[in-house]
Design a protein around this motif. Structure first.
Motif, PDB file in Angstrom:
ATOM      1  N   ASP A   1      21.523  68.808  81.236  1.00 39.29           N
ATOM      2  CA  ASP A   1      21.403  70.270  81.280  1.00 39.29           C
ATOM      3  C   ASP A   1      21.843  70.906  79.969  1.00 39.29           C
ATOM      4  N   GLU A   2      22.930  70.410  79.410  1.00 34.75           N
ATOM      5  CA  GLU A   2      23.433  70.964  78.152  1.00 34.75           C
ATOM      6  C   GLU A   2      22.425  70.725  77.022  1.00 34.75           C
ATOM      7  N   TYR A   3      21.837  69.544  77.002  1.00 29.09           N
ATOM      8  CA  TYR A   3      20.835  69.232  75.979  1.00 29.09           C
ATOM      9  C   TYR A   3      19.621  70.141  76.113  1.00 29.09           C
ATOM     10  N   GLU A   4      19.140  70.335  77.324  1.00 29.78           N
ATOM     11  CA  GLU A   4      17.975  71.186  77.540  1.00 29.78           C
ATOM     12  C   GLU A   4      18.264  72.632  77.152  1.00 29.78           C
ATOM     13  N   ARG A   5      19.467  73.106  77.450  1.00 29.77           N
ATOM     14  CA  ARG A   5      19.844  74.474  77.065  1.00 29.77           C
ATOM     15  C   ARG A   5      19.874  74.614  75.541  1.00 29.77           C
ATOM     16  N   SER A   6      20.396  73.600  74.869  1.00 27.50           N
ATOM     17  CA  SER A   6      20.490  73.694  73.401  1.00 27.50           C
ATOM     18  C   SER A   6      19.113  73.657  72.748  1.00 27.50           C
ATOM     19  N   GLN A   7      18.148  73.029  73.396  1.00 29.02           N
ATOM     20  CA  GLN A   7      16.798  72.955  72.846  1.00 29.02           C
ATOM     21  C   GLN A   7      16.022  74.250  73.063  1.00 29.02           C
ATOM     22  N   ARG A   8      16.453  75.075  73.988  1.00 28.83           N
ATOM     23  CA  ARG A   8      15.727  76.296  74.319  1.00 28.83           C
ATOM     24  C   ARG A   8      16.364  77.545  73.718  1.00 28.83           C
ATOM     25  N   GLN A   9      17.347  77.402  72.860  1.00 29.24           N
ATOM     26  CA  GLN A   9      17.983  78.591  72.292  1.00 29.24           C
ATOM     27  C   GLN A   9      17.004  79.297  71.362  1.00 29.24           C
TER      28      GLN A   9
ATOM     29  N   HIS B   1      25.079  66.746  83.759  1.00 30.23           N
ATOM     30  CA  HIS B   1      25.561  67.901  83.002  1.00 30.23           C
ATOM     31  C   HIS B   1      25.218  67.758  81.521  1.00 30.23           C
TER      32      HIS B   1
END
Length: 63
Positions: free
Chosen positions: A7-15, A4
């Motif tokens: 996933d959170e790190y990847e989401r923050s990098q794609r904002q 998790h």
């Protein structure tokens, strides 16, 4: 690392970047540049006027 967190790190990098913030900072910078250039122009104009008046007074004093 925990899945998790990955996933959170990847989401923050794609904002996506916020375009409104970029436009705001661009316009704010443009205003600052325009104000600074206006103040510089007024200062140079004042210096020129003082120089011309001083030269005229010196010329009048010589006659």
């Amino acid at each position: 690392m925990a899945p998790h967190l990955i996933d959170e790190y990847e989401r923050s990098q794609r904002q996506p970047t916020n375009v409104r913030d970029a436009v705001f900072w661009f316009l704010l910078g443009l205003k600052a540049v325009l104000i600074a250039s206006t103040l510089l122009a007024l200062t140079l104009h004042l210096a020129q006027r003082i120089a011309v008046e001083t030269a005229v007074i010196e010329q009048i004093g010589r006659y």
